[in-house]
Design an enzyme around this catalytic site. Structure first.
Site, PDB file in Angstrom:
ATOM      1  N   ARG A  35       0.610  -1.257   0.212  1.00 18.36           N
ATOM      2  CA  ARG A  35      -0.125  -0.160   0.113  1.00 18.36           C
ATOM      3  C   ARG A  35       1.262   1.392  -0.041  1.00 18.36           C
ATOM      4  NH1 ARG A  35      -4.812  -1.311   4.075  1.00 18.36           N
ATOM      5  NH2 ARG A  35      -5.424  -2.379   2.981  1.00 18.36           N
ATOM      6  N   LYS A 205     -14.820 -15.688   7.345  1.00 13.48           N
ATOM      7  CA  LYS A 205     -16.320 -15.205   7.179  1.00 13.48           C
ATOM      8  C   LYS A 205     -16.282 -15.340   5.536  1.00 13.48           C
ATOM      9  CE  LYS A 205     -16.351 -11.300   8.788  1.00 13.48           C
ATOM     10  NZ  LYS A 205     -17.265  -9.629   9.198  1.00 13.48           N
ATOM     11  N   GLY A 335      -5.978  -8.675   3.757  1.00 11.72           N
ATOM     12  CA  GLY A 335      -5.082  -8.298   5.095  1.00 11.72           C
ATOM     13  C   GLY A 335      -4.149  -9.580   5.401  1.00 11.72           C
ATOM     14  N   GLY A 367     -11.897  -5.682   1.671  1.00 10.60           N
ATOM     15  CA  GLY A 367     -13.237  -5.233   1.335  1.00 10.60           C
ATOM     16  C   GLY A 367     -12.837  -4.787  -0.204  1.00 10.60           C
TER      17      GLY A 367
END
Ligand code: ADP
Ligand code: MG
Length: 385
Positions: A35, A205, A335, A367
């Protein structure tokens, strides 16, 4: 959409450019994070072409306050301040950077920027301000008043309609920076992938990943399932999972796609204290054999609780299989998933390693990548169109 690379020197020289990046990174990881490394060329390009650069970012989730002229304690909250990034960025760019906090009003902030001999500024954490996450046009306008042009190079927050990502584009000529352009180019190529396309999904998730699965159910050839999300499929089959993690609400979804031949589930697991914590050796070789045949690979989510090296074998097996496939183009994002690449000593997270792994794209979005691949229009990207 306008891209920074298409602007001429004339369009940049003498301008003050507001550059939105994503500095929401742990300090100790920052120097190696794609990043940060990914936005250095953008900053260099802007300053080389004679622009002043005002860097905008957020960090974490501080409790925002109403307005900035107050010398509020929250505004000085150390934990969330972007100040440490002055040193980090200065070192990486080999240039001085001036930090601008919110203990001034907007006029004073503008005066500081205009009056300074510096040409790179870092504005304090925008999420200290109440309007940022609310996409408040007033805040966007105040920010826009600080410059003449706007560049979005923060792919990882482009799925958020925030003032410094979305609303600000209404007040300034705006374009996509180099990092955002690379993300769009690589991710959009996934919509017409070379086949076979193998999608590897793990992590905690499944709810984050349903959109992607639905968007690729026709296009993909295999979904290799691992990590916590495999447990939802076990539950969908009525099998016990002991104390393993799962998501109650998504069992129905798992039931729906369970019998799709493309969906491949683990055949064995590593279990400790009644918890499934990794995929087993047979699953690793099964997945390796499928990955071997791929021409395109997408991977998000570790295969197990890899933070403990005892349960990192599954994820490491996937890393190796992807690296060993010399024909496929691979995209890896998330991440934790990308941190795994660093710990596996691959260091592919440094985009500098493009030469060693030319067929690997490490997305800077977690995301944001999942939403992009789910076929959603990201507000920050849409605003540039
Ligand atoms: P990413 O950040 O790459 O998008 P996620 O946030 O979806 O990935 O998931 C990463 C987390 O999932 C990791 O912290 C990992 O420990 C956890 N995880 C994966 N498999 C398991 C498992 N079987 N049991 C507990 N945690 C797991
Ligand atoms: Mg995560």
């Amino acid at each position: 959409m306008k891209f920074l690379k298409d602007l001429s020197k004339k369009e940049i020289a003498g301008k003050t450019c507001l550059l939105r990046i994503d500095l929401n990174i742990a300090e100790k990881e920052a120097r190696n994070s794609s990043r940060i490394l990914g936005i250095l060329p953008t900053i260099k390009f802007l300053t080389d072409n004679g622009a002043k650069v005002v860097i905008l970012s957020h960090r974490g989730r501080p409790k925002p306050v109403k307005w900035a002229n107050s010398k509020s304690k929250i505004l000085n909250s150390k934990e969330f301040s972007l100040k440490p990034f002055v040193k980090i960025l200065s070192k990486l760019l080999n240039k001085q950077i001036k930090f601008v906090d919110f203990n001034k009003n907007w006029k004073e902030i503008a005066a500081t920027i205009n009056g300074s001999k510096n040409n790179i500024f870092l504005l304090e954490n925008l999420r200290f301000l109440v309007g940022e996450e609310k996409n408040n046009p007033k805040l966007a306008k105040q920010l826009a008043n600080l410059g003449d042009m706007y560049v979005n190079d923060a792919f990882a927050v482009s799925h958020r309609a925030n003032a410094s990502v979305e609303a600000i584009t209404k007040f300034l000529p705006s374009c996509a920076g180099f990092l955002l352009e690379r993300e769009i180019k690589n991710l959009s190529a996934m919509m017409k992938p070379k086949k076979p396309l193998v999608i590897i999904l793990g992590g905690a998730k499944i709810s984050d990943k349903i959109g992607l699965i639905e968007n690729f159910i026709e296009r993909a050839d295999y979904f290799l399932i691992g990590g916590g999300i495999a447990h939802n499929f076990l539950l969908a089959q009525g099998l016990p999972i002991g104390d393993s993690i799962f998501e109650e609400k998504t069992v129905e979804f798992a039931k729906k796609i369970l019998n799709n031949k493309k969906v491949i589930l683990p055949v064995d697991y590593k279990i400790k204290n009644r918890k499934i914590l990794d995929i087993g050796p047979n699953t690793i070789s099964l997945y390796e054999n499928i990955i071997k045949k791929a021409k395109t690979i997408i991977w998000n989510g570790p295969m197990g609780y890899f933070e403990n090296p005892k349960f990192a074998k599954g994820s490491e097996g996937i890393v190796k299989a992807i690296i060993n496939n010399k024909k496929a183009f691979s995209i890896i994002g998330g991440g934790e998933t990308t941190s795994l690449l660093r710990s596996a000593q691959i260091n592919a997270d440094k985009n500098a390693d493009k030469r060693r792994y030319p067929r690997l794209f490490i997305s800077t979005g977690g995301g944001a990548m999942l939403e992009y691949l789910a076929g959603k229009k990201l507000p920050g990207i849409k605003a540039l169109e």
